[in-house]
Design an enzyme around this catalytic site. Structure first.
Site, PDB file in Angstrom:
ATOM      1  N   SER A 194       4.576 -45.270 -66.129  1.00 12.11           N
ATOM      2  CA  SER A 194       5.466 -45.158 -65.176  1.00 12.11           C
ATOM      3  C   SER A 194       5.848 -43.603 -65.142  1.00 12.11           C
ATOM      4  O   SER A 194       6.643 -43.416 -64.285  1.00 12.11           O
ATOM      5  CB  SER A 194       6.678 -45.954 -65.637  1.00 12.11           C
ATOM      6  OG  SER A 194       7.136 -45.685 -67.081  1.00 12.11           O
ATOM      7  N   GLY A 195       5.382 -42.871 -66.017  1.00 13.21           N
ATOM      8  CA  GLY A 195       5.580 -41.423 -65.956  1.00 13.21           C
ATOM      9  C   GLY A 195       5.045 -40.956 -64.833  1.00 13.21           C
ATOM     10  O   GLY A 195       5.333 -39.808 -64.223  1.00 13.21           O
ATOM     11  N   THR A 220      15.519 -45.732 -53.516  1.00 14.13           N
ATOM     12  CA  THR A 220      14.710 -46.791 -53.197  1.00 14.13           C
ATOM     13  C   THR A 220      13.489 -46.393 -54.475  1.00 14.13           C
ATOM     14  O   THR A 220      12.396 -47.270 -54.439  1.00 14.13           O
ATOM     15  CB  THR A 220      14.302 -46.717 -51.923  1.00 14.13           C
ATOM     16  OG1 THR A 220      13.654 -45.428 -51.692  1.00 14.13           O
ATOM     17  CG2 THR A 220      15.329 -47.135 -51.380  1.00 14.13           C
ATOM     18  N   GLY A 221      13.366 -45.061 -55.054  1.00 17.65           N
ATOM     19  CA  GLY A 221      12.050 -45.129 -55.964  1.00 17.65           C
ATOM     20  C   GLY A 221      12.223 -45.818 -57.288  1.00 17.65           C
ATOM     21  O   GLY A 221      13.541 -46.441 -57.487  1.00 17.65           O
ATOM     22  N   VAL A 275      12.780 -44.253 -60.368  1.00 19.21           N
ATOM     23  CA  VAL A 275      13.949 -43.846 -61.109  1.00 19.21           C
ATOM     24  C   VAL A 275      15.171 -44.170 -60.527  1.00 19.21           C
ATOM     25  O   VAL A 275      16.125 -44.474 -60.985  1.00 19.21           O
ATOM     26  CB  VAL A 275      13.828 -42.322 -61.474  1.00 19.21           C
ATOM     27  CG1 VAL A 275      15.031 -41.668 -62.087  1.00 19.21           C
ATOM     28  CG2 VAL A 275      12.588 -41.974 -62.101  1.00 19.21           C
ATOM     29  N   HIS A 332       7.909 -43.438 -73.390  1.00 20.01           N
ATOM     30  CA  HIS A 332       6.963 -42.514 -73.895  1.00 20.01           C
ATOM     31  C   HIS A 332       7.070 -42.637 -75.373  1.00 20.01           C
ATOM     32  O   HIS A 332       8.504 -42.734 -76.029  1.00 20.01           O
ATOM     33  CB  HIS A 332       7.396 -41.003 -73.585  1.00 20.01           C
ATOM     34  CG  HIS A 332       7.071 -40.937 -72.020  1.00 20.01           C
ATOM     35  ND1 HIS A 332       6.402 -41.846 -71.255  1.00 20.01           N
ATOM     36  CD2 HIS A 332       7.291 -39.652 -71.099  1.00 20.01           C
ATOM     37  CE1 HIS A 332       6.268 -41.329 -70.125  1.00 20.01           C
ATOM     38  NE2 HIS A 332       6.687 -40.233 -70.035  1.00 20.01           N
ATOM     39  N   SER A 361      13.150 -45.608 -45.121  1.00 22.05           N
ATOM     40  CA  SER A 361      13.862 -46.552 -46.214  1.00 22.05           C
ATOM     41  C   SER A 361      15.369 -46.722 -45.418  1.00 22.05           C
ATOM     42  O   SER A 361      15.839 -47.531 -46.221  1.00 22.05           O
ATOM     43  CB  SER A 361      14.045 -46.122 -47.513  1.00 22.05           C
ATOM     44  OG  SER A 361      12.704 -46.035 -48.109  1.00 22.05           O
ATOM     45  N   CYS A 379      10.708 -36.149 -68.786  1.00 25.31           N
ATOM     46  CA  CYS A 379      10.853 -37.357 -69.513  1.00 25.31           C
ATOM     47  C   CYS A 379      10.127 -37.171 -70.680  1.00 25.31           C
ATOM     48  O   CYS A 379      10.893 -37.612 -71.861  1.00 25.31           O
ATOM     49  CB  CYS A 379      10.408 -38.466 -68.576  1.00 25.31           C
ATOM     50  SG  CYS A 379       8.722 -38.304 -68.249  1.00 25.31           S
TER      51      CYS A 379
END
Length: 364
Positions: free
Chosen positions: A175-176, A27-28, A30, A269, A56, A145
């Site tokens: 988003s990192g 659910t995250g 990534v 990135h 979740s 990443c």
């Protein structure tokens, strides 16, 4: 009386069972990208089981055109699972990845919990595929990443010229820092939009009410910091670039200097790279290598202002490379600009590629 075998009758082979897959952290941020990747790539799995926190559990998510119900993280959740992909924080992976491995799953972990463990391979299939089988703990680690955004291109050049040194600056997307980073940047942009913020020292802080996971406003700004404080003023992200590059490339003495900067980009990135080699490279030879390297897309036509930018790269799988130049002051060095979607190749895609290679082992 001996019966003769009927001619032309072939023994029918039993269909091979497809391996089962667990997605932990489904659910995250990534995990959501992972489900999209699983739905679009060739199906090599039987059951796909979605696992997340207890809060979740019970959620319904779509994957491969099926509605799947999320189950709570527990030891029993890994029963019958062959491959488990972990997209969760370090502390969760550190506790639960060994449990999954003990229950019989091969774990592909996207956290930083095991990256520098000598008994856990750190794998990028385009660079060090052979390391995938060196997994005495039953765990394979996925790089950070930022490292992943450049290492495929660096691996291709290293094979030809022999990499000696890297000096990089990263420009890392919000988003990192997870969904909290995305939410913070979106909120900050709305707070400064239509104002005169950014025209006087410190005035952006007057409009931004919540910094989110960042140490300063990110909207209308760049922040020369990503990660947590480590020794001698370095951030954790900078040391990850150094240590992970060495391990993936198999170059324990590689000199690496990194400065990591957070920029107001949602996803993707970017890095400027100064790479020094053992053998003298040429711009043309480097471009040819990158043009033909698996997982790399070369966009390098500065005369027509064609080069990668995060806005063009987001949502795509390759490492994009442009601005390839031979260093003016060092004939053994190349300079270039690299972009990679930090949620795809930088996280979910690399994990998925490793899992697909494991699936082949189960069906071989």
């Amino acid at each position: 009386m001996t019966q003769k075998k009927a001619k032309g009758v072939k023994k029918v082979k039993a269909a091979k069972r497809l391996p089962s897959l667990a997605v932990v952290g489904a659910t995250g941020a990534v995990g959501t990208v992972m489900l999209d990747i699983l739905s679009k790539r060739k199906n090599v799995y039987g059951e796909i089981r979605l696992i997340a926190s207890a809060r979740s559990a019970g959620k319904k998510l779509m994957c491969r055109g099926e509605e799947l119900t999320v189950v709570a993280l527990s030891p029993e959740a890994f029963d019958g699972i062959d491959i488990a992909m972990f997209d969760v924080p370090d502390e969760i992976s550190a506790e639960w990845a060994p449990i999954a491995a003990k229950r019989g799953a091969v774990v592909v972990d996207n956290s930083g919990a095991f990256r520098m463990d000598k008994k856990v391979p750190l794998v990028v299939p385009e660079v060090n595929l052979k390391d995938i089988k060196k997994r005495p703990k039953g765990i394979i680690s996925n790089p950070n990443c930022t490292t992943l955004s450049m290492i495929v291109a660096m691996g291709a050049l290293d094979k030809k010229f022999g990499l000696k040194e890297l000096v990089v600056s990263s420009y890392q997307a919000a988003s990192g820092a997870g969904q909290a980073g995305i939410d913070a940047l979106v909120a900050q942009i709305s707070q400064v939009a239509g104002t005169d913020a950014g025209t006087n020292a410190g005035d952006v802080r007057n409009f931004v009410t919540d910094l989110g996971p960042f140490p300063a406003p990110l909207a209308l700004n760049v922040i020369p910091w990503a990660g947590s404080l480590k020794q001698d003023g370095y951030s954790s992200e900078e040391l990850k670039v150094r240590n992970e590059s060495r391990k993936i490339l198999g170059l324990p003495n590689l000199k690496v200097s990194a400065t990591c900067v957070r920029v107001p980009v949602i996803t993707t990135h970017s890095l400027t790279v100064h790479a020094v080699f053992e053998k003298e490279p040429s711009r043309k030879a480097a471009q040819d290598i990158l043009q033909n390297a698996a997982g790399v897309k070369l966009v390098d036509d500065p005369e027509n202002y064609k080069f990668p930018t995060p806005a063009d790269v987001v949502g795509t799988d390759p490492t994009w490379v442009g601005r390839v130049r031979k260093s003016i002051d060092d004939p053994m060095a190349l300079d270039m600009f690299v972009c990679g979607d930090n949620l795809r190749k930088g996280a979910a895609l690399n994990t998925a590629q490793i899992a697909e290679l494991l699936a082949v082992e189960f069906t071989a």
